[in-house]
Design a protein around this motif. Structure first.
Motif, PDB file in Angstrom:
ATOM      1  N   CYS A  55      46.524  36.593  49.973  1.00 44.06           N
ATOM      2  CA  CYS A  55      45.688  35.347  49.777  1.00 44.06           C
ATOM      3  C   CYS A  55      44.773  35.025  50.783  1.00 44.06           C
ATOM      4  N   LYS A  56      45.118  35.370  52.295  1.00 39.39           N
ATOM      5  CA  LYS A  56      44.162  35.033  53.455  1.00 39.39           C
ATOM      6  C   LYS A  56      42.763  35.803  53.153  1.00 39.39           C
ATOM      7  N   ILE A  57      43.013  37.212  52.776  1.00 42.63           N
ATOM      8  CA  ILE A  57      41.997  38.312  52.457  1.00 42.63           C
ATOM      9  C   ILE A  57      40.978  37.698  51.510  1.00 42.63           C
ATOM     10  N   CYS A  58      41.814  37.309  50.504  1.00 43.58           N
ATOM     11  CA  CYS A  58      40.926  36.821  49.335  1.00 43.58           C
ATOM     12  C   CYS A  58      40.138  35.701  49.470  1.00 43.58           C
ATOM     13  N   CYS A  62      36.038  34.987  49.917  1.00 47.20           N
ATOM     14  CA  CYS A  62      35.541  34.019  48.875  1.00 47.20           C
ATOM     15  C   CYS A  62      35.263  32.654  49.356  1.00 47.20           C
ATOM     16  N   ASP A  63      34.850  32.638  50.558  1.00 43.80           N
ATOM     17  CA  ASP A  63      34.458  31.410  51.435  1.00 43.80           C
ATOM     18  C   ASP A  63      35.425  30.180  51.160  1.00 43.80           C
ATOM     19  N   ALA A  64      36.627  30.342  51.390  1.00 43.51           N
ATOM     20  CA  ALA A  64      37.962  29.352  51.293  1.00 43.51           C
ATOM     21  C   ALA A  64      38.002  28.822  49.802  1.00 43.51           C
ATOM     22  N   CYS A  65      37.695  29.420  48.893  1.00 45.38           N
ATOM     23  CA  CYS A  65      38.087  29.322  47.652  1.00 45.38           C
ATOM     24  C   CYS A  65      39.505  29.850  47.223  1.00 45.38           C
ATOM     25  N   VAL A  66      40.360  28.837  47.024  1.00 43.54           N
ATOM     26  CA  VAL A  66      41.616  29.294  46.649  1.00 43.54           C
ATOM     27  C   VAL A  66      42.204  28.300  45.418  1.00 43.54           C
ATOM     28  N   GLY A  72      48.708  30.568  38.791  1.00 41.93           N
ATOM     29  CA  GLY A  72      47.778  30.344  37.651  1.00 41.93           C
ATOM     30  C   GLY A  72      46.315  29.610  38.230  1.00 41.93           C
ATOM     31  N   ASN A  73      45.773  28.818  37.464  1.00 41.97           N
ATOM     32  CA  ASN A  73      44.456  28.043  37.708  1.00 41.97           C
ATOM     33  C   ASN A  73      43.433  29.017  38.291  1.00 41.97           C
ATOM     34  N   LYS A  74      43.293  30.269  38.054  1.00 37.90           N
ATOM     35  CA  LYS A  74      42.655  31.320  38.746  1.00 37.90           C
ATOM     36  C   LYS A  74      41.139  30.846  38.249  1.00 37.90           C
ATOM     37  N   LEU A  75      40.905  30.355  37.113  1.00 38.66           N
ATOM     38  CA  LEU A  75      39.351  29.976  36.796  1.00 38.66           C
ATOM     39  C   LEU A  75      38.770  29.071  37.687  1.00 38.66           C
ATOM     40  N   GLU A  76      39.541  28.304  38.770  1.00 43.25           N
ATOM     41  CA  GLU A  76      38.852  27.481  39.353  1.00 43.25           C
ATOM     42  C   GLU A  76      38.149  28.285  40.486  1.00 43.25           C
ATOM     43  N   CYS A  77      38.357  29.437  40.685  1.00 42.17           N
ATOM     44  CA  CYS A  77      37.809  30.330  41.755  1.00 42.17           C
ATOM     45  C   CYS A  77      37.451  31.813  41.188  1.00 42.17           C
ATOM     46  N   PRO A  78      36.352  31.886  40.636  1.00 48.42           N
ATOM     47  CA  PRO A  78      35.908  33.065  39.877  1.00 48.42           C
ATOM     48  C   PRO A  78      35.998  34.404  41.018  1.00 48.42           C
ATOM     49  N   LYS A  91      44.310  41.375  42.790  1.00 52.62           N
ATOM     50  CA  LYS A  91      44.378  41.590  44.277  1.00 52.62           C
ATOM     51  C   LYS A  91      45.071  39.982  44.996  1.00 52.62           C
ATOM     52  N   CYS A  92      44.509  39.162  44.308  1.00 51.04           N
ATOM     53  CA  CYS A  92      44.995  37.947  44.840  1.00 51.04           C
ATOM     54  C   CYS A  92      46.112  37.230  44.145  1.00 51.04           C
ATOM     55  N   PRO A  93      46.954  36.499  45.097  1.00 45.08           N
ATOM     56  CA  PRO A  93      48.198  36.014  44.465  1.00 45.08           C
ATOM     57  C   PRO A  93      47.814  34.676  43.851  1.00 45.08           C
TER      58      PRO A  93
END
Length: 93
Positions: A55-58, A62-66, A72-78, A91-93
């Protein structure tokens, strides 16, 4: 002449050191924000340490977009949603 040179040298050193502090502060604060966001994201993960690592790598990439929530909710951060591991899975949890 020596006083003028010494004064200019001192001013130069002070301005460079303050610029260095400003430029190095952002990554530290970015990592701090990512730890907070990933701690929330991984709070219910069975493998908390592994979840936090990825998660920290991602998050940093992604400039702090989690995404909000614990899953879920991954559509919030493409950017976060589109990262793939070496096997082609997410890759990202």
């Amino acid at each position: 002449m020596k006083v003028v040179f010494a004064t200019l040298l001192l001013i130069s050193l002070l301005s460079n050191s303050s610029f260095l502090e400003i430029t190095t502060a952002y990554p530290d604060s970015l990592e701090f924000v990512c730890v907070i966001k990933c701690n929330e994201r991984c709070s219910k993960a069975g493998e908390h340490k592994r979840c936090m690592e990825y998660c920290k790598i991602c998050c940093v990439d992604c400039d702090a977009c989690v995404p909000s929530g614990t899953s879920g909710n991954k559509l919030e951060c493409p950017c976060y949603a589109n990262k793939l591991n070496s096997k082609g899975g997410p890759k990202c949890p």
